[in-house]
Scaffold this motif. Structure first.
Motif, PDB file in Angstrom:
ATOM      1  N   ALA A  76       0.844  -1.196   0.000  1.00 19.40           N
ATOM      2  CA  ALA A  76       0.000   0.000   0.000  1.00 19.40           C
ATOM      3  C   ALA A  76       0.878   1.243   0.000  1.00 19.40           C
ATOM      4  CB  ALA A  76      -0.924   0.009   1.214  1.00 19.40           C
ATOM      5  N   PRO A  77       0.565   2.228  -0.841  1.00 14.47           N
ATOM      6  CA  PRO A  77       1.338   3.480  -0.832  1.00 14.47           C
ATOM      7  C   PRO A  77       0.960   4.332   0.364  1.00 14.47           C
ATOM      8  CG  PRO A  77      -0.489   3.649  -2.360  1.00 14.47           C
ATOM      9  CD  PRO A  77      -0.509   2.237  -1.841  1.00 14.47           C
ATOM     10  N   LEU A  78       1.920   5.107   0.846  1.00 19.78           N
ATOM     11  CA  LEU A  78       1.613   6.069   1.897  1.00 19.78           C
ATOM     12  C   LEU A  78       0.955   7.292   1.273  1.00 19.78           C
ATOM     13  CD1 LEU A  78       4.784   5.978   4.208  1.00 19.78           C
ATOM     14  CD2 LEU A  78       2.673   4.664   4.366  1.00 19.78           C
ATOM     15  N   LYS A  79      -0.046   7.810   1.931  1.00 20.04           N
ATOM     16  CA  LYS A  79      -0.783   8.950   1.394  1.00 20.04           C
ATOM     17  C   LYS A  79      -0.046  10.262   1.640  1.00 20.04           C
ATOM     18  CE  LYS A  79      -5.263   6.711   2.166  1.00 20.04           C
ATOM     19  NZ  LYS A  79      -6.561   6.804   2.873  1.00 20.04           N
ATOM     20  N   TRP A  80       0.745  10.316   2.726  1.00 18.64           N
ATOM     21  CA  TRP A  80       1.341  11.573   3.130  1.00 18.64           C
ATOM     22  C   TRP A  80       2.853  11.458   3.233  1.00 18.64           C
ATOM     23  CZ3 TRP A  80      -2.449  14.798   2.544  1.00 18.64           C
ATOM     24  CH2 TRP A  80      -3.743  14.409   2.858  1.00 18.64           C
ATOM     25  N   LEU A  81       3.514  12.601   3.127  1.00 20.60           N
ATOM     26  CA  LEU A  81       4.951  12.674   3.348  1.00 20.60           C
ATOM     27  C   LEU A  81       5.233  12.604   4.844  1.00 20.60           C
ATOM     28  CD1 LEU A  81       5.672  15.598   0.861  1.00 20.60           C
ATOM     29  CD2 LEU A  81       6.172  13.189   0.482  1.00 20.60           C
ATOM     30  N   LEU A  82       6.495  12.355   5.183  1.00 22.69           N
ATOM     31  CA  LEU A  82       6.881  12.307   6.589  1.00 22.69           C
ATOM     32  C   LEU A  82       6.902  13.714   7.172  1.00 22.69           C
ATOM     33  CD1 LEU A  82       9.799   9.711   6.428  1.00 22.69           C
ATOM     34  CD2 LEU A  82       7.396   9.285   6.946  1.00 22.69           C
ATOM     35  N   VAL A  83       6.441  13.842   8.393  1.00 23.09           N
ATOM     36  CA  VAL A  83       6.442  15.120   9.098  1.00 23.09           C
ATOM     37  C   VAL A  83       7.810  15.329   9.748  1.00 23.09           C
ATOM     38  CG1 VAL A  83       5.394  16.438  10.987  1.00 23.09           C
ATOM     39  CG2 VAL A  83       3.972  14.989   9.524  1.00 23.09           C
ATOM     40  N   ILE A  84       8.353  16.516   9.591  1.00 27.52           N
ATOM     41  CA  ILE A  84       9.662  16.831  10.163  1.00 27.52           C
ATOM     42  C   ILE A  84       9.492  17.301  11.605  1.00 27.52           C
ATOM     43  CG2 ILE A  84      11.690  18.312  10.001  1.00 27.52           C
ATOM     44  CD1 ILE A  84      11.258  18.442   7.002  1.00 27.52           C
ATOM     45  N   ARG A  85      10.149  16.629  12.516  1.00 30.62           N
ATOM     46  CA  ARG A  85      10.135  17.040  13.917  1.00 30.62           C
ATOM     47  C   ARG A  85      11.221  18.065  14.193  1.00 30.62           C
ATOM     48  NH1 ARG A  85      10.844  11.802  17.299  1.00 30.62           N
ATOM     49  NH2 ARG A  85      10.772  13.356  18.963  1.00 30.62           N
ATOM     50  N   THR A 126      12.207  12.749  11.616  1.00 26.17           N
ATOM     51  CA  THR A 126      10.857  12.676  11.060  1.00 26.17           C
ATOM     52  C   THR A 126       9.957  11.735  11.857  1.00 26.17           C
ATOM     53  OG1 THR A 126      11.497  10.876   9.572  1.00 26.17           O
ATOM     54  CG2 THR A 126      11.704  13.131   8.731  1.00 26.17           C
ATOM     55  N   THR A 127       8.683  11.864  11.598  1.00 31.60           N
ATOM     56  CA  THR A 127       7.714  10.958  12.193  1.00 31.60           C
ATOM     57  C   THR A 127       6.500  10.905  11.265  1.00 31.60           C
ATOM     58  OG1 THR A 127       6.417  10.458  14.191  1.00 31.60           O
ATOM     59  CG2 THR A 127       6.509  12.745  13.500  1.00 31.60           C
ATOM     60  N   THR A 128       5.589  10.007  11.541  1.00 33.52           N
ATOM     61  CA  THR A 128       4.334   9.936  10.798  1.00 33.52           C
ATOM     62  C   THR A 128       3.278   9.335  11.704  1.00 33.52           C
ATOM     63  OG1 THR A 128       3.191   9.014   8.886  1.00 33.52           O
ATOM     64  CG2 THR A 128       4.958   7.685   9.819  1.00 33.52           C
ATOM     65  N   THR A 129       2.082   9.864  11.601  1.00 41.21           N
ATOM     66  CA  THR A 129       0.966   9.314  12.363  1.00 41.21           C
ATOM     67  C   THR A 129       0.138   8.379  11.500  1.00 41.21           C
ATOM     68  OG1 THR A 129      -0.400  11.227  11.784  1.00 41.21           O
ATOM     69  CG2 THR A 129       0.819  11.341  13.865  1.00 41.21           C
ATOM     70  N   GLU A 130       0.556   8.203  10.263  1.00 39.30           N
ATOM     71  CA  GLU A 130      -0.213   7.362   9.344  1.00 39.30           C
ATOM     72  C   GLU A 130      -0.045   5.888   9.688  1.00 39.30           C
ATOM     73  OE1 GLU A 130      -0.999   6.881   4.539  1.00 39.30           O
ATOM     74  OE2 GLU A 130       0.625   8.133   5.280  1.00 39.30           O
ATOM     75  N   LYS A 131      -1.140   5.220   9.913  1.00 33.46           N
ATOM     76  CA  LYS A 131      -1.152   3.783  10.180  1.00 33.46           C
ATOM     77  C   LYS A 131      -2.102   3.133   9.185  1.00 33.46           C
ATOM     78  CE  LYS A 131       1.264   4.329  13.996  1.00 33.46           C
ATOM     79  NZ  LYS A 131       2.693   4.012  14.073  1.00 33.46           N
TER      80      LYS A 131
END
Length: 233
Positions: free
Chosen positions: A91-100, A120-125
């Motif tokens: 599955a492709p990720l919908k969003w880019l990684l968020v920069i902390r 970076t981090t991501t809340t996408e699950k």
């Protein structure tokens, strides 16, 4: 250290992008601080396409189970009308990684205006479960009987925050910078496993003046850190 004179052609091409109000000397360190402020405001993100150019994605497993129903409730004590299955899915990720956090620092943890370190981090699950009821017909001597069963499909994926865990490093001397018609600006540099992209979401910010400044800062960093500029070409 990095206050090199930009090639004349680059100055001519980018002169109109320099903010009129900018009075202080422009340096690679200043460009790094500018990008860090953008990241803090959520206007700069990280993308990590693989070496073949494929966008970020996660691997997983799709499990399909079949269970007979007893008064509308799945009966897990016995198998259903079909064998359970399991198959790999992507599955492709919908969003880019968020920069902390974004800063000018190299892999040795030394201050370096030609390298950007991004945490970076991501809340996408990704993952889902869905169920649906179906029926089969069983003919008897007197009538046709419906035998109800439930199909459940479960998709389970690896955690993108683990797969794409940082920190990630961006070498400006090897950067390729592009700008899309919608204002999105991407600076791409090769990495060991992934290519690292710093992406300005111009299509979401909708500020052409800010986009000009971002593009200029990125190209300033590239010109300041490109070792070939010392040749005069």
């Amino acid at each position: 250290m990095f206050n090199r004179i930009l090639p004349f052609a680059l100055v001519c091409a980018l002169g109109s992008y320099v903010p009129v109000a900018a009075a202080q000397q422009q340096t690679a360190e200043g460009a790094q601080r500018f990008l860090a402020l953008l990241a803090k405001d959520g206007h700069l993100n990280v993308g990590l396409p693989d070496k073949n150019g494929a966008l970020m994605s996660v691997q997983g497993t799709r499990k399909t189970t079949y269970r007979w129903q007893n008064k509308g409730v799945p009966d897990n004590s016995r198998p259903g009308p079909y064998d359970d299955t399991s198959a790999p899915v992507t599955a492709p990720l919908k969003w880019l990684l968020v920069i902390r956090k974004l800063e000018g620092m190299n892999e040795s943890a030394n201050a370096d205006a030609c390298t950007t370190r991004a945490e970076t981090t991501t809340t996408e699950k990704l993952g889902s479960t869905s169920s649906d009821s179906h029926w089969l017909t069983k003919e008897t001597f007197f009538n046709v009987e419906r035998l109800w069963y439930q199909t459940t499909i479960t998709d389970e994926y690896e955690d993108p925050a683990v797969k794409y865990a940082g920190p990630h490093f961006f070498a400006w001397g090897r950067a390729v910078i592009s700008r899309a018609a919608n204002g999105r600006i991407t600076a791409r540099a090769p990495g060991l496993k992934f290519n690292t992209e710093l992406v300005f979401l111009g299509d979401m910010v909708k500020d052409p003046d800010l986009a000009d400044r971002v593009e200029y800062a990125m190209k300033f960093l590239k010109a300041s850190c490109d070792k070939t500029t010392a040749t005069g070409f």
